[in-house]
Structure formats: structure tokens, C-alpha cells
Design a protein around this motif. Sequence first.
Motif, PDB file in Angstrom:
ATOM      1  N   ASN A  17       0.848  -1.195   0.000  1.00 23.71           N
ATOM      2  CA  ASN A  17       0.000   0.000   0.000  1.00 23.71           C
ATOM      3  C   ASN A  17       0.876   1.236   0.000  1.00 23.71           C
ATOM      4  OD1 ASN A  17      -2.730   0.602  -0.108  1.00 23.71           O
ATOM      5  ND2 ASN A  17      -3.119  -0.801   1.598  1.00 23.71           N
ATOM      6  N   LEU A  18       1.742   1.302  -1.009  1.00 27.59           N
ATOM      7  CA  LEU A  18       2.829   2.275  -0.999  1.00 27.59           C
ATOM      8  C   LEU A  18       2.328   3.714  -0.904  1.00 27.59           C
ATOM      9  CD1 LEU A  18       5.867   2.229  -1.063  1.00 27.59           C
ATOM     10  CD2 LEU A  18       5.766   2.576  -3.525  1.00 27.59           C
ATOM     11  N   MET A  19       1.315   4.020  -1.715  1.00 28.86           N
ATOM     12  CA  MET A  19       0.812   5.394  -1.771  1.00 28.86           C
ATOM     13  C   MET A  19       0.312   5.833  -0.402  1.00 28.86           C
ATOM     14  SD  MET A  19       0.294   7.905  -3.811  1.00 28.86           S
ATOM     15  CE  MET A  19      -0.714   9.339  -4.070  1.00 28.86           C
ATOM     16  N   ARG A  20      -0.507   4.951   0.182  1.00 26.75           N
ATOM     17  CA  ARG A  20      -1.083   5.285   1.480  1.00 26.75           C
ATOM     18  C   ARG A  20       0.012   5.402   2.542  1.00 26.75           C
ATOM     19  NH1 ARG A  20      -5.181   1.266   4.342  1.00 26.75           N
ATOM     20  NH2 ARG A  20      -6.601   1.986   2.745  1.00 26.75           N
ATOM     21  N   SER A  21       0.950   4.471   2.510  1.00 28.28           N
ATOM     22  CA  SER A  21       2.036   4.506   3.494  1.00 28.28           C
ATOM     23  C   SER A  21       2.805   5.815   3.394  1.00 28.28           C
ATOM     24  CB  SER A  21       2.989   3.330   3.265  1.00 28.28           C
ATOM     25  OG  SER A  21       2.277   2.127   3.279  1.00 28.28           O
ATOM     26  N   THR A  22       3.083   6.228   2.148  1.00 31.09           N
ATOM     27  CA  THR A  22       3.851   7.457   1.942  1.00 31.09           C
ATOM     28  C   THR A  22       3.094   8.656   2.488  1.00 31.09           C
ATOM     29  OG1 THR A  22       4.596   6.438  -0.091  1.00 31.09           O
ATOM     30  CG2 THR A  22       5.151   8.743   0.222  1.00 31.09           C
ATOM     31  N   LEU A  23       1.806   8.724   2.148  1.00 31.48           N
ATOM     32  CA  LEU A  23       1.013   9.872   2.603  1.00 31.48           C
ATOM     33  C   LEU A  23       0.917   9.902   4.123  1.00 31.48           C
ATOM     34  CD1 LEU A  23      -1.837   9.951  -0.049  1.00 31.48           C
ATOM     35  CD2 LEU A  23      -0.020  11.615   0.292  1.00 31.48           C
ATOM     36  N   THR A  24       0.787   8.706   4.700  1.00 34.28           N
ATOM     37  CA  THR A  24       0.709   8.646   6.156  1.00 34.28           C
ATOM     38  C   THR A  24       2.004   9.122   6.787  1.00 34.28           C
ATOM     39  OG1 THR A  24      -0.668   6.721   5.863  1.00 34.28           O
ATOM     40  CG2 THR A  24       0.113   7.156   8.082  1.00 34.28           C
ATOM     41  N   MET A  25       3.093   8.689   6.175  1.00 36.34           N
ATOM     42  CA  MET A  25       4.400   9.070   6.706  1.00 36.34           C
ATOM     43  C   MET A  25       4.637  10.568   6.608  1.00 36.34           C
ATOM     44  SD  MET A  25       7.433   6.425   5.842  1.00 36.34           S
ATOM     45  CE  MET A  25       7.082   6.441   4.115  1.00 36.34           C
TER      46      MET A  25
END
Lengths: 407, 241
Positions: A17-25
Motif C-alpha cells: 500500500n505504498l501510496m497510502r504509506s507514503t502519505l501517512t508518513m
Amino acid sequence: MNLTESVLVALTALRTNLMRSTLTMLGIIIGVAAVITMVAMGAGAQKKIDDQIAALGTNLFMIMPGYGRDHGARTSKVRLSEDDARAIKNQVPDVVAVAPTIRGMAQVVLGNLNWSTVVQGVDGDYLIARNWAIVDGREFEPREVEGGAKVVLVGATVAKELFGEAEAVGQTIRVNRIPMKVVGVLDAKGQTGFGQDQDDLIMVPIDTARTRLLGEAGGVAKAVQVIMVSVRDAWMMEDVEAQITDILRARHRLQPGQEDTFRVRNMSEMVETRAEASRVFNMLLAAVASVSLVVGGIGIMNIMLVSVTERTREIGLRRAVGAKSRDILVQFLIEAITLCTLGGIIGVLLAVGISVGAAAIAGWSFELQWQVVVLAVLFSAVIGVFFGYYPARRAARQDPIEALRYE
Amino acid sequence: MADPLIIFDCVSRYYRVGDEAVKALDKVSLRLDVGEFVSVVGPSGSGKSTFMNLCGCLDTPTSGRVMIDGVDMAGMNDDQAAELRNAKLGFVFQQFNLLPRTSALDNVALPLLYAGCNRRARHQAAAQALDQVGLGDRVKHQPSQLSGGQQQRVAIARALVNKPILLLADEPTGALDTSTGAEIMALFQDLNDSGISIILVTHEAEVAEAAKRRLAFRDGKLLHDEALKQVRINHQETRIV
């Protein structure tokens, strides 16, 4: 399941879930970067102020003339004199230097170059009191000071304006049309805390300044504007201040109850006050930045909760094939910690980039402190634990039957 | 006589819904032996899911005794149940329940992760299990790249990877078309032939007839318990389809 496996599982889940992980980070990244940048900026400002204090000279008093009072009415300024300075020097054992000075403006000419600058009349103690070094040439000799010789020390700015790269020492310049010999060039001190260029000045022996450049001030013989007093140690400051006050009151024949006709200012205290103000401001900035870090943490919690709900069936499945509820807890907790820690590390890199960039472009000073960096990364990991625990526990407590049936 | 695999001794399972106690399972006693292939039928709410959950160590009885492979579930805590599931049971679901964006190999290897096997052993066993279900050439594929039948095979491989003694299949053909469903049933029969016991919940009559024994539940009670003349599914024929 061991820790390495858990971390691998968490990383895999985050990667899927790369996109979501990035945005969360991003929340953590911005928070950490903000905190570190702010602290680095604050430390930079702090260092600048410390440098200013050092440049000003350490343990320094400035004695300035005040107003006398006669039956409540304010009378004219009561001047200080070189004799006052000499009395302090002779009577107070703990002073290192006592430097009476006068100050005015002068026109300095070399060939066709013309420069208007500050002229400071000094004696041999002034450079000691101000902690000011000579980079080229020499100081005034005692006989030059006593004899009112036509010699001059030039500040870094003046040296640059008049001589450029050329040798200044030994040249003759005209100060208010009076030819004077340059015997030394002063070290650059930079700006004062108030934005003044401290290097835009020349120094001449105090007698020379009084008799040839600035003129005698009325009221008292050998009048001076300011006496600078440098004290051997910081802890003696209070004691020395009292002694100075006593001496000057006696010399000015002040009765008990009468107000001082002079003011004694502790220079480093003045700068300290400013430093304190900037410290408070920096803490405020850091606090605001920390809030953004906490907001980032809440973002993590939010996403983790969504993720737990979304992956209910996955949780059920993992439980069915043999995951213990602790395995699930650890998995989600590690996901949150990984998000935060990774965000923290990226935030640090970003902060370093910003600091170096802003220092290069805007000339701001940054003091990156590795303690703060370590602390920020640790803190973001703690945020991961704190905000990750609740969603992880929720995941771990799910009934596998319900979870498997979840649509 | 074969060794007992599962023994239900007057097992009841009640749920509380509001003030009412729902008898999901009501005083059921039965015995399943090692090597059996049992189909479980009944309308929804009959208790067959509860029966499955109890057999699968996912649930505990309200009263009565459940023994699985000689172990009384009553004395087991959550972690021990998880260990038992991991070591002895394999689950197959109607909706496959594969992890998305994860290769078939990693999906199959999942149970071994919790068994504490190292990565190499996991992948080796997973590749072998995929071979067993005829998907040796789909190791790197993700679920989205596989057909429904293939996904269910991956799920079966996952259930097999820990070498279970019992497979629990909950409507394994429910999401598949008839011919693919038949393929899957043929695979179950093959697996049963190789010695693995199977309990299979279904509401399709033909599917139920592929088993050797049929349990019919109604209103929480075991209504029928009959031995079947197993209908062999000719998978040679179906595989061509």
C-alpha cells in the motif's frame, strides 16, 4: 514468530500500500523536519548571540554618564573623566582593564578615497576590555597614548574600503584632514546585536581624539563618554559593580540618598536578556513543530484504524492459520512504528537539506544537533508505539470467526 | 476401527442475542475418524458453521466436550488453540481469503511463518504444496492474476502446506462455476485418498455426495448422519474443460 520476520511482514504490508504509506508518513516527515529545523535554527540564533557576547568582550561593564539632580530638578549631564577611570583601576583589584573612551564621527581620506566613519578615542586598555585582536601591525604604544600621537588603528571595514587588498600598516591617512599613520588593522567583529557594523571605525589615542578630532567637552577636564570595565571573572561582577558605584559616588561627592549621576551597565546581561527572549521564541517554535508531530501521529493512528478495519478478513485468516493474537498485535504495532521511524528518518534528511539549503541561500545560521536528531527519531518511534498500540490491540482482539465472516 | 479424530460429547453452543439465547448447536454428539471425508449440509442457521468453528478450534463449546486428535479443547487457551490450528488443521474458505498483492508462494507459505520456519524452508514447502495442487508454474503470480479456480487451489495449497491431519472447507465451491467446482472436489478426493481427513460444508447436493459421509444439521441439532456411496468425480474429464 521472531522480530525480523515481523518487521519483514510489516514492511511487505506497507509496500503493498505504498501510496497510502507514503502519505501517512508525510505527517511524521513534516513534523520531524519542522522540529529539527526549528531547533537547529534556534541553536543557530543562540550561537550567533553567544558569538556576539564573546565579541563584545567578556564580563564587561559600561559606565555612562547620567543626570544629576538638584532639589528634584534634573541638571545637565555629569561627565565622567579619565581620572574616574584611573581611580577605578587603582582601587578595584578585580578589574582587568578600565578603558575610558570618547566617540565621534570623522572623515577619513586616502588619496581620492573618502570614507566617513566612527572615530573612537581609546587608551591601552580598550582592546583588552573589548577582547579585540589586531590582525596586522600592532597596538598603540603607551607613549603614543600618553603623548597623543597621530597614529590610528583601522577597523576591518575601513581597511577594506580604503586599502582593499593592499597593505594598510605604515600608510598615512588623513583623518579630518590631519595626517595620521596606520599602525594596525583590527580583527573583524561583525555586526552588533542591533545590526551595526562594529568594524566600521578607526581608533586613535584618546588624547588625540579629544585635542585634534572631536574637541574638548565642557564641564570637566579630560571628560570621557563611556568607561568600559572588564572584570576578571563573571562571579565578581556584582561585587565589582558595588565597588565602582562607591568609588564614583565618592568622587562625584554624592550625599547618601542622592541619585547616582552615572549608570553602570552590565553588557553581557543586556545581551543575555535578548538571548533569553530568543530562547523563549525558539521554544515556542519547537512547541508548534511538536504539535505537527503529534498531528502526524494521529494521522498514523487514523490510517492504522482504517487499515485494521480493511484488513479484518486478513486478520481472521492469519488467526485461522495459526497466528496468535500477540502476533497480530506485534504485526500492526511494527507497521505503525516502521511508518513513524521511517518518516522520522526521512524527516531528518529533509531537515538537513532545509538547513543546509537555507544556510546557503538565505545565510541563516543553523546548528544541527545530533542529540536532537536522535531524539526526534526516537520520539517518532514512540509516537508509533503510542498511536499504533490502540489500532493494533483492536486488531489483535478481533474474534477470528467474526473477522473471517467480515464483508 | 480407525483412530478417532474428532469427538463431540453432548456439545452445545449458545449465543446471546439481546435477551435471548440462541442455540446454535444443541447437544450434539458424534465421532469422526481419521481418514474420513465428511460433508456437512443444512440450511443457514442450522448450526453447521458453528460445528465447523468448533472442529477448527476457532470457537469453544458452551457445554459438553470437544476432543480434537485426543486433545480436550476445554483445557486450551487462545494461544494453544492457535498452535493446534497451525500444526494440525488446514482451512479453505468460500472467498479464498488470499492476501492481495502477494505472490502465490508467499500466500501459501503464510501458515509456516507462524510455525516459526525459516524463509527457505517456508518457500520450499510452499512450492511443493503448489505443485501438489497443480500450480507449480504459478508460483510468482498474484491472486489478481489467477482465475477463481486457481485462487482456490492456492488456498488449498496454503491449507496443505503445514501437512495437516484435517482439512476444513467452508463452501469451497460456492464462488466457483460448476466445472471449476468439480475440479476442486476432485482435488479434495485425491487429497482424502492420500490420507487427509476432510470436513466440508456445502449446500450443494452434488458436492455433498462427493464425500463418504454426510452430516445434516437443522436448528442446531444433528438431523442425519449417513454413510454415502462416494461419487467419484472424473477429474480427467473436467480438467479438459
